[in-house]
Design a protein around this motif. Structure first.
Motif, PDB file in Angstrom:
ATOM      1  N   GLN A  94       4.200  12.725   4.585  1.00  0.00           N
ATOM      2  CA  GLN A  94       5.264  11.745   4.445  1.00  0.00           C
ATOM      3  C   GLN A  94       5.425  10.785   5.419  1.00  0.00           C
ATOM      4  OE1 GLN A  94       6.240  12.365   1.340  1.00  0.00           O
ATOM      5  NE2 GLN A  94       8.513  12.049   1.970  1.00  0.00           N
ATOM      6  N   LEU A 138       2.618   8.065   4.697  1.00  0.00           N
ATOM      7  CA  LEU A 138       2.677   7.246   3.302  1.00  0.00           C
ATOM      8  C   LEU A 138       3.980   6.449   3.425  1.00  0.00           C
ATOM      9  CD1 LEU A 138       1.853  10.150   0.709  1.00  0.00           C
ATOM     10  CD2 LEU A 138       0.553   8.293   1.496  1.00  0.00           C
ATOM     11  N   GLU A 139       5.066   6.686   4.492  1.00  0.00           N
ATOM     12  CA  GLU A 139       5.990   6.025   4.505  1.00  0.00           C
ATOM     13  C   GLU A 139       6.051   4.213   4.760  1.00  0.00           C
ATOM     14  OE1 GLU A 139       9.963   5.515   3.696  1.00  0.00           O
ATOM     15  OE2 GLU A 139       8.880   7.574   3.524  1.00  0.00           O
ATOM     16  N   PHE A 187       3.515   2.745   3.774  1.00  0.00           N
ATOM     17  CA  PHE A 187       2.958   2.305   2.532  1.00  0.00           C
ATOM     18  C   PHE A 187       3.850   1.983   1.537  1.00  0.00           C
ATOM     19  CE2 PHE A 187      -0.815   3.923   4.914  1.00  0.00           C
ATOM     20  CZ  PHE A 187      -1.588   2.934   4.961  1.00  0.00           C
ATOM     21  N   ARG A 188       4.957   2.935   1.381  1.00  0.00           N
ATOM     22  CA  ARG A 188       6.077   3.010   0.515  1.00  0.00           C
ATOM     23  C   ARG A 188       6.980   2.002   0.662  1.00  0.00           C
ATOM     24  NH1 ARG A 188       6.344   9.221   0.950  1.00  0.00           N
ATOM     25  NH2 ARG A 188       5.071   9.934  -1.030  1.00  0.00           N
ATOM     26  N   ARG A 189       7.216   1.494   2.162  1.00  0.00           N
ATOM     27  CA  ARG A 189       7.898   0.158   2.328  1.00  0.00           C
ATOM     28  C   ARG A 189       7.158  -1.115   1.855  1.00  0.00           C
ATOM     29  NH1 ARG A 189       9.145   3.102   7.294  1.00  0.00           N
ATOM     30  NH2 ARG A 189       7.606   1.952   8.326  1.00  0.00           N
ATOM     31  N   LEU A 223       4.998  -1.055  -0.728  1.00  0.00           N
ATOM     32  CA  LEU A 223       4.786  -1.054  -2.165  1.00  0.00           C
ATOM     33  C   LEU A 223       5.809   0.275  -2.745  1.00  0.00           C
ATOM     34  CD1 LEU A 223       3.032  -2.232  -4.395  1.00  0.00           C
ATOM     35  CD2 LEU A 223       1.586  -0.055  -4.086  1.00  0.00           C
ATOM     36  N   PRO A 224       7.021  -0.065  -2.940  1.00  0.00           N
ATOM     37  CA  PRO A 224       8.120   0.893  -3.391  1.00  0.00           C
ATOM     38  C   PRO A 224       7.787   1.372  -4.997  1.00  0.00           C
ATOM     39  CG  PRO A 224       9.076  -1.068  -2.904  1.00  0.00           C
ATOM     40  CD  PRO A 224       7.755  -1.414  -2.857  1.00  0.00           C
ATOM     41  N   PRO A 225       8.061   2.691  -5.036  1.00  0.00           N
ATOM     42  CA  PRO A 225       7.530   3.134  -6.364  1.00  0.00           C
ATOM     43  C   PRO A 225       8.161   2.250  -7.565  1.00  0.00           C
ATOM     44  CG  PRO A 225       8.569   4.976  -5.117  1.00  0.00           C
ATOM     45  CD  PRO A 225       8.810   3.573  -4.311  1.00  0.00           C
ATOM     46  N   ASP A 270       4.554   6.562  -7.983  1.00  0.00           N
ATOM     47  CA  ASP A 270       4.648   6.250  -6.407  1.00  0.00           C
ATOM     48  C   ASP A 270       2.918   5.810  -6.219  1.00  0.00           C
ATOM     49  OD1 ASP A 270       4.192   6.006  -3.584  1.00  0.00           O
ATOM     50  OD2 ASP A 270       4.916   8.282  -3.585  1.00  0.00           O
ATOM     51  N   SER A 289       1.690   4.418  -3.420  1.00  0.00           N
ATOM     52  CA  SER A 289       1.591   4.652  -1.956  1.00  0.00           C
ATOM     53  C   SER A 289       0.292   5.482  -1.668  1.00  0.00           C
ATOM     54  CB  SER A 289       2.949   4.987  -1.143  1.00  0.00           C
ATOM     55  OG  SER A 289       3.166   6.177  -1.484  1.00  0.00           O
TER      56      SER A 289
END
Length: 195
Positions: free
Chosen positions: A145, A148-149, A151-153, A155-157, A162, A164
């Motif tokens: 988590q 990946l966090e 990368f999620r910011r 590139l949001p799902p 997902d 990321s």
């Protein structure tokens, strides 16, 4: 014992395997602390017990602050450097201090990045196979988590997907190829140079 003989090569392989296991445990310790993995989990407890004796001397100088256990990284680098020196001694090669340092740093970084890569791969597979919460595999979620966090910011799902993990894996491999590969190349160019 000649290192070119099958017996010598077998001995070197066993030594490399043992050193690899120790560095693997130290890198796992570093990542578990960095990602705030649950220290009551049996795997985390085992890794802590196994690596505590190795990290204890450096922890006196570099006490753990927050999530960063620098003693684990430095201990792994020292062990890898000693292994490189031993290989040089056993094969009759005189490695310079600069080569030993860079070779050790590049190998430890490679192991750390490989571990990140496989943690993400395992987590992705587990999320497909067992999407429900499972206390036995929760440690993979805990460790991936925080990685990946960021990368999620970026590139949001999208549409429930997902992406990321894919971006993270590409980023990890790029760092390995460009940065760690450059360090390893510099080290290789030093072989044969006077120490």
């Amino acid at each position: 014992m000649e290192m070119s003989s099958p017996l010598g090569q077998g001995g070197l392989f066993l030594l490399q395997f043992a050193v690899g296991l120790v560095i693997f445990a130290l890198m796992l310790r570093f990542l578990m602390r960095a990602t705030y993995a649950d220290w009551h989990h049996p795997v985390v407890t085992f890794i802590a017990k196994v690596t505590n004796p190795l990290c204890a001397p450096l922890n006196k100088i570099l006490p753990i602050k927050g999530r960063w256990d620098w003693a684990a990284i430095i201990t792994a680098t020292i062990i890898q450097a000693l292994f490189v020196l031993l290989v040089g001694f056993l094969t009759g090669r005189d490695f310079s201090p600069a080569f030993v340092s860079l070779a050790a740093i590049s190998e430890v970084l490679n192991q750390l990045l490989d571990m990140l890569f496989w943690l993400i791969i395992i987590q992705v597979i587990l999320s497909w196979v067992s999407p429900q919460y499972n206390p036995n595999t929760a440690i993979f979620i805990q460790m991936t988590q925080p990685i990946l966090e960021p990368f999620r910011r970026l590139l949001p799902p999208m549409g429930g997907f997902d992406l990321s993990p894919i971006v993270a894996i590409v980023a990890i491999k790029l760092v390995q190829i460009v940065i760690v590969g450059s360090i390893a190349s510099i080290a290789q160019s030093m072989i044969g140079m006077p120490g």
